[in-house]
Design a protein around this motif. Structure first.
Motif, mmCIF file in Angstrom:
data_model
loop_
_atom_site.group_PDB
_atom_site.id
_atom_site.type_symbol
_atom_site.label_atom_id
_atom_site.label_comp_id
_atom_site.label_asym_id
_atom_site.label_seq_id
_atom_site.Cartn_x
_atom_site.Cartn_y
_atom_site.Cartn_z
ATOM 1 N N ASP A 15 1.396 1.268 -7.648
ATOM 2 C CA ASP A 15 1.214 2.717 -7.544
ATOM 3 C C ASP A 15 0.078 2.997 -6.552
ATOM 4 O O ASP A 15 -0.515 2.058 -5.996
ATOM 5 C CB ASP A 15 0.935 3.345 -8.921
ATOM 6 N N LEU A 16 -0.220 4.281 -6.341
ATOM 7 C CA LEU A 16 -1.194 4.620 -5.295
ATOM 8 C C LEU A 16 -2.591 4.094 -5.614
ATOM 9 O O LEU A 16 -3.325 3.684 -4.714
ATOM 10 C CB LEU A 16 -1.216 6.142 -5.084
ATOM 11 N N ASP A 17 -2.937 4.065 -6.904
ATOM 12 C CA ASP A 17 -4.263 3.540 -7.267
ATOM 13 C C ASP A 17 -4.364 2.053 -6.942
ATOM 14 O O ASP A 17 -5.393 1.580 -6.471
ATOM 15 C CB ASP A 17 -4.524 3.730 -8.768
ATOM 16 N N ARG A 18 -3.282 1.352 -7.231
ATOM 17 C CA ARG A 18 -3.322 -0.092 -6.956
ATOM 18 C C ARG A 18 -3.317 -0.368 -5.458
ATOM 19 O O ARG A 18 -3.929 -1.335 -5.003
ATOM 20 C CB ARG A 18 -2.160 -0.780 -7.652
ATOM 21 N N ILE A 19 -2.630 0.470 -4.704
ATOM 22 C CA ILE A 19 -2.674 0.300 -3.242
ATOM 23 C C ILE A 19 -4.104 0.524 -2.756
ATOM 24 O O ILE A 19 -4.614 -0.210 -1.907
ATOM 25 C CB ILE A 19 -1.681 1.269 -2.551
ATOM 26 N N GLU A 20 -4.774 1.499 -3.356
ATOM 27 C CA GLU A 20 -6.165 1.757 -2.964
ATOM 28 C C GLU A 20 -7.049 0.554 -3.318
ATOM 29 O O GLU A 20 -7.898 0.126 -2.530
ATOM 30 C CB GLU A 20 -6.675 3.021 -3.664
ATOM 31 N N ASN A 21 -6.814 0.014 -4.491
ATOM 32 C CA ASN A 21 -7.569 -1.168 -4.922
ATOM 33 C C ASN A 21 -7.349 -2.338 -3.958
ATOM 34 O O ASN A 21 -8.288 -3.017 -3.548
ATOM 35 C CB ASN A 21 -7.106 -1.518 -6.346
ATOM 36 N N ALA A 22 -6.089 -2.528 -3.547
ATOM 37 C CA ALA A 22 -5.784 -3.611 -2.606
ATOM 38 C C ALA A 22 -6.448 -3.325 -1.258
ATOM 39 O O ALA A 22 -7.015 -4.222 -0.622
ATOM 40 C CB ALA A 22 -4.270 -3.754 -2.445
ATOM 41 N N ALA A 23 -6.399 -2.069 -0.845
ATOM 42 C CA ALA A 23 -6.987 -1.701 0.454
ATOM 43 C C ALA A 23 -8.491 -1.986 0.462
ATOM 44 O O ALA A 23 -9.050 -2.402 1.476
ATOM 45 C CB ALA A 23 -6.711 -0.230 0.746
ATOM 46 N N ARG A 24 -9.145 -1.774 -0.685
ATOM 47 C CA ARG A 24 -10.577 -2.083 -0.755
ATOM 48 C C ARG A 24 -10.840 -3.566 -0.500
ATOM 49 O O ARG A 24 -11.811 -3.941 0.145
ATOM 50 C CB ARG A 24 -11.143 -1.676 -2.126
ATOM 51 N N LYS A 25 -9.933 -4.403 -1.025
ATOM 52 C CA LYS A 25 -10.103 -5.849 -0.795
ATOM 53 C C LYS A 25 -9.919 -6.187 0.679
ATOM 54 O O LYS A 25 -10.608 -7.045 1.231
ATOM 55 C CB LYS A 25 -9.120 -6.645 -1.660
ATOM 56 N N VAL A 26 -9.002 -5.473 1.317
ATOM 57 C CA VAL A 26 -8.777 -5.706 2.750
ATOM 58 C C VAL A 26 -10.009 -5.265 3.543
ATOM 59 O O VAL A 26 -10.516 -5.988 4.405
ATOM 60 C CB VAL A 26 -7.527 -4.943 3.232
ATOM 61 N N LYS A 27 -10.499 -4.096 3.200
ATOM 62 C CA LYS A 27 -11.664 -3.565 3.918
ATOM 63 C C LYS A 27 -12.846 -4.529 3.825
ATOM 64 O O LYS A 27 -13.572 -4.744 4.800
ATOM 65 C CB LYS A 27 -12.048 -2.190 3.343
ATOM 66 N N ARG A 28 -13.008 -5.129 2.638
ATOM 67 C CA ARG A 28 -14.132 -6.043 2.466
ATOM 68 C C ARG A 28 -14.028 -7.233 3.422
ATOM 69 O O ARG A 28 -15.013 -7.680 3.988
ATOM 70 C CB ARG A 28 -14.166 -6.527 1.015
ATOM 71 N N GLU A 29 -12.818 -7.728 3.609
ATOM 72 C CA GLU A 29 -12.658 -8.869 4.531
ATOM 73 C C GLU A 29 -12.910 -8.433 5.974
ATOM 74 O O GLU A 29 -13.445 -9.189 6.778
ATOM 75 C CB GLU A 29 -11.261 -9.492 4.383
#
Ligand code: ASP
Ligand code: MG
Length: 419
Positions: A15-29
């Motif tokens: 869902d959109l929240d989980r996509i946001e959570n995944a995006a945060r992990k990408v941003k960190r890298e």
């Protein structure tokens, strides 16, 4: 720029929240200095829904249109992930398979990679994009049609990109935090492995530890892509999860790394068959033609050796296959008997067996693994019906009702709860 591939499975983008959570992990890298290729699955349940729509519309569907419909699930997540990253000020764009292009064979629904040219994505990295979000599971045939790779194919997309772009690592984010010594639902002592060799992972994956698509592990082994399995629902760092890698990275391994099982097996015996050239070929040719996936095969030793001048020696042949294939196997064998292609006295079918295996590259250099395995099973009074071995695996067929007990006993016997 060092480059990482990060793959998010269906539950990680549900869902959109989980996509946001995944995006945060990408941003960190990205903040750590990586260019990132993100491979996304469809939101969980979406692919099943799309397949259902296709089948409801056209039972004997055109496989090219099946792929056109079913590939769309990943397109949605790729676009949403790119948008979310942009909202976080990360320069990102989405890529559908044909835009890369991800060139595949034309085997719709089961396509294989032909090539993944880097130019287009490299060009965008050079222009300042930090993230390429690529739709997993799909590609482009040389006829210009959209293809898909087969269910679970996004894992394989991720590994193929890691190989093509020389990624430092391929991180597979999923709903479990790694690969375990056995199924934690069966043994509470199951322990997460920090590292596992490709070959061990292949054995565990095909034996039912359904963390990674088997093809993705084969591809990773071929191109020596370091794979990491980790949870998208936890805070993770560079030591999280399980690293799947070449043996050279695994300094010291235990003799046995894991205990795998497969619950729904069947054992079929052709009792009293002739012992002469061509008999095994006739039996297994028949089964292959019927599409039966034969696993273990055991032929008894005959009393006398084969002698063309004095025929008459007999033996028995036993094999195992998935229990749901028994009707097909039985019909194929009985039809072949009726047609005179094979001969036996009796067909004995046991549909109440399970397979339990111990797996480990350490077996290559250690004696006594089989003895230890059989002693542990005998201490629980579990009878072994069929045994098969390979260089890094020993499997037994046992009564299904003892499967859990066997897994627990073997996990204890090889002290897998201890690192
Ligand atoms: N969405 C596809 C599937 O469910 C591919 C994948 O997620 O790996 O099979
Ligand atoms: Mg998957």
């Amino acid at each position: 720029m060092p480059l990482l591939v990060m793959k998010f499975g269906g539950t990680s983008v549900a869902d959109l929240d989980r996509i946001e959570n995944a995006a945060r992990k990408v941003k960190r890298e990205v903040e750590r200095g990586y260019d990132v290729i993100v491979i996304v699955s469809a939101m969980s349940g979406k692919t099943n829904e799309l397949v259902g729509w296709v089948e409801a519309t056209s039972p004997l569907y055109d496989a090219r249109e099946y792929d056109a419909v079913v590939a769309s699930g990943e397109n949605v997540t790729a676009g949403l992930m790119a948008l979310r990253l942009q909202e976080m000020d990360v320069p990102a764009r989405s890529w559908q398979g044909w835009q890369v292009p991800i060139n595949t064979t034309s085997a719709h629904g089961a396509a294989r990679f032909v090539s993944i040219p880097r130019d287009n994505i490299d060009q965008k990295f050079a222009e300042g994009f930090k993230v390429a979000v690529v739709a997993g599971f799909q590609g482009l045939s040389h006829e210009g049609r959209v293809t898909t790779l087969g269910r679970g194919g996004s894992d394989t997309t991720a590994v193929a990109f890691a190989a093509a772009f020389g990624a430092e690592r391929c991180d597979i984010y999923t709903d479990v935090d790694g690969v375990y010594t056995t199924d934690p639902r069966i043994s509470s002592k199951a322990r997460k492995l920090d590292r596992i060799a490709f070959e061990e992972m292949l054995e565990l994956a095909s034996l039912g530890a359904k963390v990674l698509q088997t093809r993705s592990v084969e591809l990773a082994m071929r191109y020596n892509v370091r794979l990491r399995v980790l949870s998208s629902f936890e805070d993770t760092d560079e030591n999280s999860g399980t690293l799947v890698s070449g043996e050279e990275e695994i300094m010291e391994s235990k003799v046995v790394s894991g205990v795998a099982y497969s619950r729904d097996e069947a054992k079929i015996t052709l009792f009293t068959i002739e012992d002469r050239p061509g008999v095994a070929s006739a039996i297994f040719g028949t089964l292959a033609d019927a599409g039966v996936n034969v696993d273990m095969i055991v032929q008894n030793i005959s009393e006398k050796d084969y002698d063309a001048a004095h025929p008459g020696a007999v033996t028995d042949m036993t094999f195992s296959c998935p229990v749901n294939q028994v009707p097909r196997a039985q019909k194929a064998i009985e039809d072949a008997m009726a047609a005179g292609k094979i001969q036996y006295d009796e067909l004995i079918i046991d549909t109440d067996v399970a397979k339990v295996s111990v797996v480990g590259i350490g077996m290559r250099s250690h004696a006594g693994v089989a003895a230890r395995m059989f002693a542990a099973l005998s201490a629980e009074n579990i009878n072994i019906k069929v045994i098969s071995t390979s260089e890094i695996k020993i499997s037994v067929l046992i009564d299904r009702k003892y499967m859990e007990l066997a897994v627990q006993a073997l996990h204890d016997a090889f002290e897998l709860e201890r690192a």
